[in-house]
Design an enzyme around this catalytic site. Structure first.
Site: not given
Ligand code: PLP
Length: 325
Positions: A70, A72-74, A76
């Site tokens: 997403a 807001q992917s942590n 990534c």
């Protein structure tokens, strides 16, 4: 195998007592494992997985990493940081359209030098093979990290985390009865499940489901079981797992992924104002709410030692400023 990793974080992460909340919830003793402090570009649980995934990419001679999540992917954001450290090119496939303003994890991923592709409705890596082909045509050697870093290699990070926790429990002469944590792409849960067998940790896992959607047509329980089954083979664990052995508390995922309600906000405020520890709105806020609610309802035997495994995610809080105020 468990030693074949590329160091990216600070371990062991602290294991602390939640002193004030243990007084409020006086029928329980509450503890926290601080994977928000793994140290990789503001921390989080993906650091443990990436130590194994990045090592495999380097060993395979790859120069480019592709992964997805997403906006807001942590996962990534931590992958972007890991690539910067290891000198790898990083391509992130993030759901949705490009926003006018970059904030939270998206801002950090971009600051960390990742190339970002916006993939509309596909937030779980559906477009990875297309991007990989394009990059291969440019003579890049690509290593694909699946959604959330959740395959057996990534899960090894949490097999090893059980060893780490076990050593801390012995040193602190402590026993934990229940471990609550946010479970979403399944790698952490699979790793903890395998580690529990391998290192004979007696605590019961209480994974709180965050995302009610399937991943590539599989339920979270199925994803976890597949990784665990592969892992028992590779790690020589004698026990055979079935779907009914994979527990998952789905009581708190009904509002959908990334939707913040009063529940998450109350949990965030409670830990922040009692202990000075910050949770995130998407994962740990929801899981911590699930834990407090389970204690309120006495779903856990009175007198238990209960551990919350903090998995990080702080940057996303800035995306939810309106909800939190
Ligand atoms: C990814 C993530 C989780 C869930 O871990 P999985 O291995 O994907 O199940 C929990 N909390 C945070 C903050 C995360 O970024």
């Amino acid at each position: 195998m468990i030693d074949n990793k590329y160091e990216l974080g600070f371990f062991p992460t602290p294991l602390q007592e939640l002193k004030k909340l243990s007084k409020t919830y006086s029928d329980y003793n509450l503890f926290i494992k601080r994977d928000d402090n793994t140290g990789l570009a503001s921390g989080g649980n993906k650091t443990r997985k990436l130590e194994y995934l990045i090592k495999q990419a380097i060993d395979a001679g790859c120069d480019t990493i592709i992964t997805a999540g997403a906006q807001q992917s942590n996962h990534c954001r931590q992958t972007a940081a890991a690539c910067a450290i290891a000198g790898l090119e990083c391509h992130l496939l993030l759901g949705g359209k490009e926003p006018k303003t970059y904030d939270g994890n998206l801002l950090l991923s971009s600051t960390l030098g990742a190339t970002i592709h916006f993939t509309g409705d596909n937030r779980k890596g559906e477009d990875i093979q297309n991007v990989k082909k394009t990059l291969e045509n440019q003579n890049k050697t690509c290593y694909v990290i699946p959604y959330g870093g959740s395959n057996l290699i990534g899960a090894l990070g949490f097999v090893n985390a059980v060893k780490e926790l076990k050593e801390q429990l012995i040193a602190q002469q402590l026993e934990i009865d229940y471990i609550f944590f946010a479970s979403s792409s399944g790698g952490m849960q699979a790793g903890l499940t395998l580690g529990k067998e391998l290192y004979q940790l007696s605590a019961t896992l209480v994974p709180i489901s965050i995302d009610k959607d399937e991943t590539n047509g599989l339920s979270l329980e199925e994803v976890v079981l597949n990784i665990v089954t592969e892992g028992t083979d590779v790690l020589n664990i004698k026990r055979e797992f079935e779907l009914s052995d994979i527990s998952l508390n789905r009581a708190y995922d009904k509002d959908g992924y990334g939707v913040v309600t009063e529940n998450e906000i109350n949990a965030i405020n409670s830990l922040a104002r009692n202990e000075g520890i910050l949770l995130d709105p998407v994962y740990t806020g929801r899981a911590f709410y699930g834990m407090l609610d389970s204690l309120d309802r006495e779903k856990i035997p009175l007198g238990s030692n209960v551990l919350f495994w903090h998995t990080g995610g702080l940057p996303a809080i800035f995306k939810y400023a309106d909800e939190l105020r």
